[in-house]
Design a protein around this motif. Sequence first.
Motif, mmCIF file in Angstrom:
data_model
loop_
_atom_site.group_PDB
_atom_site.id
_atom_site.type_symbol
_atom_site.label_atom_id
_atom_site.label_comp_id
_atom_site.label_asym_id
_atom_site.label_seq_id
_atom_site.Cartn_x
_atom_site.Cartn_y
_atom_site.Cartn_z
ATOM 1 N N ALA A 131 0.840 -1.211 0.000
ATOM 2 C CA ALA A 131 0.000 0.000 0.000
ATOM 3 C C ALA A 131 0.870 1.254 0.000
ATOM 4 N N VAL A 146 -5.282 3.493 -3.011
ATOM 5 C CA VAL A 146 -5.248 2.093 -2.579
ATOM 6 C C VAL A 146 -6.470 1.780 -1.725
ATOM 7 N N VAL A 198 -5.283 6.059 0.930
ATOM 8 C CA VAL A 198 -5.465 4.668 1.362
ATOM 9 C C VAL A 198 -6.736 4.590 2.193
#
Length: 184
Positions: free
Chosen positions: A104, A114, A131
């Motif tokens: 990630a 991500v 993320v």
Amino acid sequence: FRAYYALRRLSTSKGQPTNAVFNFATMLLRILKEHEPKHLAIAFDVGGKTFRHTMYDQYKANRSAPPEDLPPQIPLIHRLGDTFRIPKLMVQGVEADDVLATVAERAKAAGYDVVIITGDKDLMQLVDDHVMLLDDMRMTRGHDGSRIGRDQVKEKFGVCPEHVADFLALAGDSSDNVPGVKGI
């Protein structure tokens, strides 16, 4: 483990347990259909001791052995991923969560957004503008409660994602047998 416990007691006509495989396949198909990922990989634990056991010899010492009908299903789950041509990420001495975190961070550094599909609270420390987490067990059609961003992390822990590791270190984590600081 989540796939194993989602629906119990499935097997082939010859008695081969398949509940974990079936549930993993169901989750995977739902993710592919509903989210249409451009890139996808699956991280697996290799098994055995990790660098965390070196740091703290009681790490996960409270966990019992997996149910006897789960280990025979793991190779089938690997084959399922292979059938879909999804790369498997496995590193000896490193947990799958650490592999996910590394991938990630590298993907984010390369300019990607991500999504990590997990229900593991430890990975909430990675959440930021690029993320997010998706809790596969809370996914239902048309329900966005499975998406975990900064606000959801703060709501759960009372701290921002960048402080989750500190929070867990202070509070401890019974699932990993990490004691935390006495009185917290």
